[in-house]
Design a protein around this motif. Structure first.
Motif, PDB file in Angstrom:
ATOM      1  N   SER A  70     -10.180 -12.300  -1.169  1.00 34.58           N
ATOM      2  CA  SER A  70      -9.014 -12.705  -0.387  1.00 34.58           C
ATOM      3  C   SER A  70      -8.253 -13.847  -1.018  1.00 34.58           C
ATOM      4  O   SER A  70      -7.073 -14.072  -0.721  1.00 34.58           O
ATOM      5  CB  SER A  70      -9.454 -13.085   1.033  1.00 34.58           C
ATOM      6  N   THR A  71      -8.894 -14.604  -1.920  1.00 30.77           N
ATOM      7  CA  THR A  71      -8.211 -15.714  -2.591  1.00 30.77           C
ATOM      8  C   THR A  71      -7.551 -15.281  -3.894  1.00 30.77           C
ATOM      9  O   THR A  71      -6.887 -16.087  -4.549  1.00 30.77           O
ATOM     10  CB  THR A  71      -9.216 -16.837  -2.903  1.00 30.77           C
ATOM     11  N   GLY A  72      -7.763 -14.028  -4.305  1.00 27.30           N
ATOM     12  CA  GLY A  72      -7.208 -13.543  -5.559  1.00 27.30           C
ATOM     13  C   GLY A  72      -8.149 -13.672  -6.728  1.00 27.30           C
ATOM     14  O   GLY A  72      -7.802 -13.260  -7.854  1.00 27.30           O
ATOM     15  N   ALA A  73      -9.331 -14.222  -6.501  1.00 29.35           N
ATOM     16  CA  ALA A  73     -10.301 -14.350  -7.575  1.00 29.35           C
ATOM     17  C   ALA A  73     -10.823 -12.967  -7.955  1.00 29.35           C
ATOM     18  O   ALA A  73     -11.080 -12.126  -7.087  1.00 29.35           O
ATOM     19  CB  ALA A  73     -11.450 -15.245  -7.141  1.00 29.35           C
ATOM     20  N   VAL A  74     -10.941 -12.743  -9.244  1.00 34.64           N
ATOM     21  CA  VAL A  74     -11.398 -11.440  -9.736  1.00 34.64           C
ATOM     22  C   VAL A  74     -12.896 -11.313  -9.502  1.00 34.64           C
ATOM     23  O   VAL A  74     -13.685 -12.136  -9.967  1.00 34.64           O
ATOM     24  CB  VAL A  74     -11.070 -11.267 -11.229  1.00 34.64           C
ATOM     25  N   LEU A  75     -13.273 -10.231  -8.802  1.00 28.95           N
ATOM     26  CA  LEU A  75     -14.681  -9.948  -8.570  1.00 28.95           C
ATOM     27  C   LEU A  75     -15.240  -9.044  -9.650  1.00 28.95           C
ATOM     28  O   LEU A  75     -16.362  -9.245 -10.121  1.00 28.95           O
ATOM     29  CB  LEU A  75     -14.854  -9.284  -7.196  1.00 28.95           C
ATOM     30  N   SER A  76     -14.471  -8.032 -10.048  1.00 25.72           N
ATOM     31  CA  SER A  76     -14.921  -7.101 -11.084  1.00 25.72           C
ATOM     32  C   SER A  76     -13.724  -6.339 -11.627  1.00 25.72           C
ATOM     33  O   SER A  76     -12.686  -6.228 -10.978  1.00 25.72           O
ATOM     34  CB  SER A  76     -15.953  -6.117 -10.521  1.00 25.72           C
ATOM     35  N   VAL A  77     -13.898  -5.816 -12.830  1.00 28.35           N
ATOM     36  CA  VAL A  77     -12.859  -4.989 -13.465  1.00 28.35           C
ATOM     37  C   VAL A  77     -13.264  -3.533 -13.324  1.00 28.35           C
ATOM     38  O   VAL A  77     -14.314  -3.122 -13.824  1.00 28.35           O
ATOM     39  CB  VAL A  77     -12.671  -5.368 -14.938  1.00 28.35           C
ATOM     40  N   VAL A  78     -12.432  -2.777 -12.652  1.00 21.93           N
ATOM     41  CA  VAL A  78     -12.692  -1.344 -12.488  1.00 21.93           C
ATOM     42  C   VAL A  78     -12.215  -0.579 -13.723  1.00 21.93           C
ATOM     43  O   VAL A  78     -12.915   0.264 -14.261  1.00 21.93           O
ATOM     44  CB  VAL A  78     -11.998  -0.804 -11.223  1.00 21.93           C
ATOM     45  N   GLU A  79     -11.022  -0.878 -14.149  1.00 20.75           N
ATOM     46  CA  GLU A  79     -10.458  -0.268 -15.353  1.00 20.75           C
ATOM     47  C   GLU A  79      -9.810  -1.364 -16.175  1.00 20.75           C
ATOM     48  O   GLU A  79      -8.993  -2.130 -15.662  1.00 20.75           O
ATOM     49  CB  GLU A  79      -9.418   0.812 -14.998  1.00 20.75           C
ATOM     50  N   GLU A  80     -10.145  -1.425 -17.453  1.00 19.51           N
ATOM     51  CA  GLU A  80      -9.610  -2.461 -18.333  1.00 19.51           C
ATOM     52  C   GLU A  80      -8.134  -2.199 -18.628  1.00 19.51           C
ATOM     53  O   GLU A  80      -7.681  -1.051 -18.652  1.00 19.51           O
ATOM     54  CB  GLU A  80     -10.409  -2.499 -19.637  1.00 19.51           C
ATOM     55  N   ALA A  81      -7.375  -3.247 -18.848  1.00 18.84           N
ATOM     56  CA  ALA A  81      -5.960  -3.134 -19.207  1.00 18.84           C
ATOM     57  C   ALA A  81      -5.804  -3.313 -20.714  1.00 18.84           C
ATOM     58  O   ALA A  81      -6.419  -4.203 -21.302  1.00 18.84           O
ATOM     59  CB  ALA A  81      -5.141  -4.179 -18.464  1.00 18.84           C
ATOM     60  N   TYR A  82      -4.969  -2.476 -21.319  1.00 17.95           N
ATOM     61  CA  TYR A  82      -4.713  -2.583 -22.760  1.00 17.95           C
ATOM     62  C   TYR A  82      -3.211  -2.527 -22.998  1.00 17.95           C
ATOM     63  O   TYR A  82      -2.500  -1.695 -22.414  1.00 17.95           O
ATOM     64  CB  TYR A  82      -5.381  -1.443 -23.523  1.00 17.95           C
ATOM     65  N   ASP A  83      -2.728  -3.390 -23.871  1.00 22.68           N
ATOM     66  CA  ASP A  83      -1.309  -3.385 -24.220  1.00 22.68           C
ATOM     67  C   ASP A  83      -0.957  -2.127 -25.009  1.00 22.68           C
ATOM     68  O   ASP A  83      -1.801  -1.555 -25.712  1.00 22.68           O
ATOM     69  CB  ASP A  83      -0.949  -4.617 -25.058  1.00 22.68           C
ATOM     70  N   GLY A  84       0.297  -1.729 -24.931  1.00 25.53           N
ATOM     71  CA  GLY A  84       0.787  -0.602 -25.720  1.00 25.53           C
ATOM     72  C   GLY A  84       1.671  -1.091 -26.849  1.00 25.53           C
ATOM     73  O   GLY A  84       1.841  -2.291 -27.070  1.00 25.53           O
ATOM     74  N   ARG A  85       2.284  -0.146 -27.581  1.00 28.24           N
ATOM     75  CA  ARG A  85       3.195  -0.508 -28.658  1.00 28.24           C
ATOM     76  C   ARG A  85       4.214   0.600 -28.850  1.00 28.24           C
ATOM     77  O   ARG A  85       3.959   1.776 -28.540  1.00 28.24           O
ATOM     78  CB  ARG A  85       2.440  -0.732 -29.966  1.00 28.24           C
ATOM     79  N   THR A  86       5.380   0.242 -29.370  1.00 25.89           N
ATOM     80  CA  THR A  86       6.399   1.228 -29.686  1.00 25.89           C
ATOM     81  C   THR A  86       7.086   0.821 -30.982  1.00 25.89           C
ATOM     82  O   THR A  86       7.317  -0.370 -31.229  1.00 25.89           O
ATOM     83  CB  THR A  86       7.433   1.353 -28.545  1.00 25.89           C
TER      84      THR A  86
END
Length: 472
Positions: free
Chosen positions: A281-297
């Protein structure tokens, strides 16, 4: 001196005397008429007015036909169809030209004058008729050409075919004479060989030049891998222009080169992978379900394509590297219900889910972090058929069905009318087990066996898509 000579002399001597008085009336009468002895293409027009002569010319021209005989095949055409027309005004002017001179009035009595029709020629139409005759006789030749070879990865020569054309003396000259003389005629066509406009040697030079372009290497690198244009792709970029039947120099189509480079750029582009994480509820990350990766063009595809096309056109190969800009990934935050942080499944507020505890042999139903049923004793999979572990979702439901499969010893089993079935992983389901009198141990073929009334409750509680978490 014979009698005829005497008569002509007497007439000639008498003419000046006539012009003295009656001669004036004679001249006045013929002032706007064709003089005596006047004819056009052998037909007299003496005494006719200009309009009458013009009408006579038009009628005669319309009646003239030329029969073209090409190796026994005949066709009859009017002059205009062959490209020849009578210039009526010019021909009439020629007939009436002597009327401007007094002496002409006198000499017209003793000197007949025949005028040929003045002919206008439509060379385009004449050429078209010649082409028609040649084509009908099957004598059309073919210039040498250049085309993509089988496989479309190189160019080859299409050999010339020696053709024939019409000897002008046998057709054009005959038709023009018929027009001048206003007399129908037959043209017996003779054919003569004609050289192709593009020879095999000339086409070979062009094909060699095109293949030299195809042979040049074109490579673009994405930083990890080099992408080479194939011979077939490069051949598709090369055009061989033809103007008026003449082959031009091979050229590189810059638009097609650009399309290839942009296609490669698209294949090496990386879409950002947007992440999913559980937060409290405070916005603190509890766990990562799916990792985020940057893209490129790639940012320089157009420049690479322009440079590649220029290099090829200049007879050189090309190698270039893509430049990129980063496409930042984003996160989707999934707020976990208060109290669910340490449960087997981090549910959101109001989210239904089912907990299957293989260590305790129990099943518990939750809404968010709140238990709404259980823990209830169950029978999970035996050591031979262990129940799967992980997070799944209900994907298929039956109120009743027959279940069949194989026992550990290889024998078949069939259980009829299994009630309240909720599948969540392959053939593994939550369902009622009317054949059991006790629960709380491992003995099934992998399914979660429940008392029938509990299975009914779960069936009603968990729609398709409801998470099912199986764990120890």
């Amino acid at each position: 001196m014979n009698r005829r000579s005497k008569v002509l002399l007497a007439t000639a001597v008498a003419v000046p005397m006539v012009l003295g008085g009656a001669g004036t009336a004679y001249a006045t009468h013929y002032q706007d008429r064709a003089l005596p002895g006047s004819s056009v293409a052998g037909v007299s027009v003496s005494g006719m007015t200009r309009d009458q002569v013009a009408a006579e010319l038009r009628d005669r021209a319309a009646a003239v036909t030329v029969t073209i005989d090409a190796e026994g095949e005949q066709r009859a055409d009017h002059l205009a169809d062959l490209g020849y027309t009578i210039d009526v005004d010019a021909t009439v002017d020629a007939v009436f030209a002597p009327n401007g001179s007094w002496s002409s009035y006198a000499t017209s009595l003793v000197a007949p004058r025949d005028v040929e029709a003045v002919v206008d020629t439509d060379t385009e139409r004449v050429d078209a008729v010649v082409e028609e005759v040649v084509d009908a006789a099957g004598k059309v030749g073919r210039n040498a050409g250049v085309r993509l070879a089988e496989g479309r990865a190189s160019f080859e020569v299409v050999p010339a075919v020696i053709g024939q054309t019409v000897d002008p003396a046998s057709l054009q000259d005959v038709a023009e004479q018929a027009a001048r003389e206003l007399t129908s005629a037959t043209a017996v066509v003779e054919f003569v060989d004609t050289d192709p406009g593009v020879t095999n040697a000339a086409a070979t030079e062009v094909a060699d030049a095109a293949n030299a372009l195809v042979a040049r290497k074109v490579v673009v690198s994405d930083g990890d891998e080099e992408h080479r244009a194939s011979a077939r792709e490069k051949a598709s970029w090369v055009t061989v222009p033809t103007a008026g039947g003449v082959l031009g120099d091979p050229a590189v189509d810059a638009a097609k080169v650009r399309a290839w480079v942009e296609d490669v750029a698209g294949s090496v582009a990386v879409e950002p992978t947007n992440g999913l994480r559980n937060v409290d509820s405070t916005g603190a990350v509890l766990s990562v379900v799916e990792e985020a990766y940057d893209g490129r063009t790639a940012t320089n595809a157009a420049a690479l394509a322009k440079a590649a096309a220029a290099a090829l056109s200049g007879g050189k190969g090309f190698r270039g590297d893509f430049e990129y800009e980063t496409v930042a990934a984003t996160w989707t935050d999934r707020q976990v219900a208060r109290g669910a942080e340490n449960l087997a499944y981090p549910a959101t507020d109001g989210e239904k889910w089912v907990d299957v505890n293989l260590s305790n042999h129990t099943m518990t139903a939750y809404v968010g972090a709140e238990k709404v049923l259980g823990p209830v004793a169950m029978v999970d999979g035996s050591s031979d058929f262990p129940t799967v572990t992980g997070t799944y979702h209900v994907y298929l439901k039956y109120e009743k069905m027959d279940m069949r499969g194989y026992n550990a010893d290889g024998s078949k089993y069939l259980t009829e009318d299994v009630p309240w079935v909720s599948f969540f992983s392959g053939g593994i389901a939550l369902h009622g087990a009317y054949w059991r009198s006790s629960f709380g141990y491992s003995d099934s073929h992998g399914c979660v066996n429940l008392p029938v009334d509990i299975a009914k409750w779960v069936y009603d509680f968990a729609p398709v898509g409801t998470p099912v978490v199986s764990h120890f």
